[in-house]
Write an enzyme that holds these catalytic residues in place. Sequence first.
Site, PDB file in Angstrom:
ATOM      1  N   GLY A 184       0.833  -1.203   0.000  1.00  6.52           N
ATOM      2  CA  GLY A 184       0.000   0.000   0.000  1.00  6.52           C
ATOM      3  C   GLY A 184       0.864   1.248   0.000  1.00  6.52           C
ATOM      4  N   PRO A 237       6.111 -22.316  -0.817  1.00  5.66           N
ATOM      5  CA  PRO A 237       5.488 -21.182  -0.115  1.00  5.66           C
ATOM      6  C   PRO A 237       6.514 -20.090   0.172  1.00  5.66           C
ATOM      7  CG  PRO A 237       4.857 -23.258   0.907  1.00  5.66           C
ATOM      8  CD  PRO A 237       5.957 -23.571  -0.064  1.00  5.66           C
ATOM      9  N   GLY A 294       6.841 -15.863   1.831  1.00  4.57           N
ATOM     10  CA  GLY A 294       6.228 -14.736   2.529  1.00  4.57           C
ATOM     11  C   GLY A 294       7.075 -13.491   2.370  1.00  4.57           C
ATOM     12  N   CYS A 295       6.631 -12.396   2.981  1.00  6.72           N
ATOM     13  CA  CYS A 295       7.349 -11.119   2.849  1.00  6.72           C
ATOM     14  C   CYS A 295       7.032 -10.247   4.052  1.00  6.72           C
ATOM     15  CB  CYS A 295       6.920 -10.424   1.561  1.00  6.72           C
ATOM     16  SG  CYS A 295       7.717  -8.832   1.279  1.00  6.72           S
ATOM     17  N   GLU A 321      14.169 -10.565  -3.411  1.00  6.77           N
ATOM     18  CA  GLU A 321      14.665  -9.224  -3.101  1.00  6.77           C
ATOM     19  C   GLU A 321      14.921  -8.406  -4.356  1.00  6.77           C
ATOM     20  OE1 GLU A 321      14.380  -8.148  -0.182  1.00  6.77           O
ATOM     21  OE2 GLU A 321      13.956 -10.119   0.668  1.00  6.77           O
ATOM     22  N   HIS A 372      11.826  -6.660  -5.427  1.00  6.28           N
ATOM     23  CA  HIS A 372      11.514  -5.435  -4.684  1.00  6.28           C
ATOM     24  C   HIS A 372      12.105  -4.204  -5.356  1.00  6.28           C
ATOM     25  CE1 HIS A 372       9.273  -6.537  -1.135  1.00  6.28           C
ATOM     26  NE2 HIS A 372      10.098  -7.520  -0.844  1.00  6.28           N
TER      27      HIS A 372
END
Length: 243
Positions: free
Chosen positions: A71, A169, A171-172, A215, A218
Amino acid sequence: MSRMLGALLLRRLWVPVAWGRAAAGGSRACSSKAARDGVEGPVLRRSYWRHLRRLVRGPPEPPFMHVCQVGDPVLRGVAAPVEREQLGGPELQRLAQRLVQVMRRQHCVGLSAPQLGVPRQVLALELTQALCQKTPPRQRALRQMEPFPLRVFVNPSLRVLDSRLVTFPEGCESVAGFLACVPRFQAVEISGLNPNGEQVVWQASGWAARIIQHEMDHLQGCLFIDRMDSRTFTNICWMEVND
């Protein structure tokens, strides 16, 4: 009695604040009225004491001690390269140190500069023996999970060495509390500079290659939710809710 009542009222007073970068670090709450009125984004509500503290101290400045959450616009922009004159300088050294500090405090295995509010091409990677051992041996073997020492890359580039896709799986810290299955290349090479401006290259496979790809995404404004199998998107606390 009146002083006690006044203190209670102050404790319960919330100050609405417009949504945006200046509001970072506060507690967020969605406002249905704002949605009905066509206001873009949720409304931030800040306690009186938090509002007062920000008036005295000012808003936090990046690189943050917290991880930005999905967000935040900084997570969706393409990070800019670090300028040559900044290599080895105090600003870059501070950013690298903060990345390592927050990464270790959060017990995660990788962190990028945009996640701390800095849109620059810098990332840190580390998988300690202690973190490795938290995963059961069978899963470690399946995921090809081996510990590796701390590495910090500036202006990194990625080359695929083995294009076979492996799905596990993932995650972050910027999508806290969620997991999903994500396909990643089996082996990659990452090359770039360290904070002192020295050339570094690392060829990695298995879990280390997954971390590198995560990474690197990102730095391009990409999150794991953009690559996931949406049917596997999971709240990690779903069983606790039903317990």
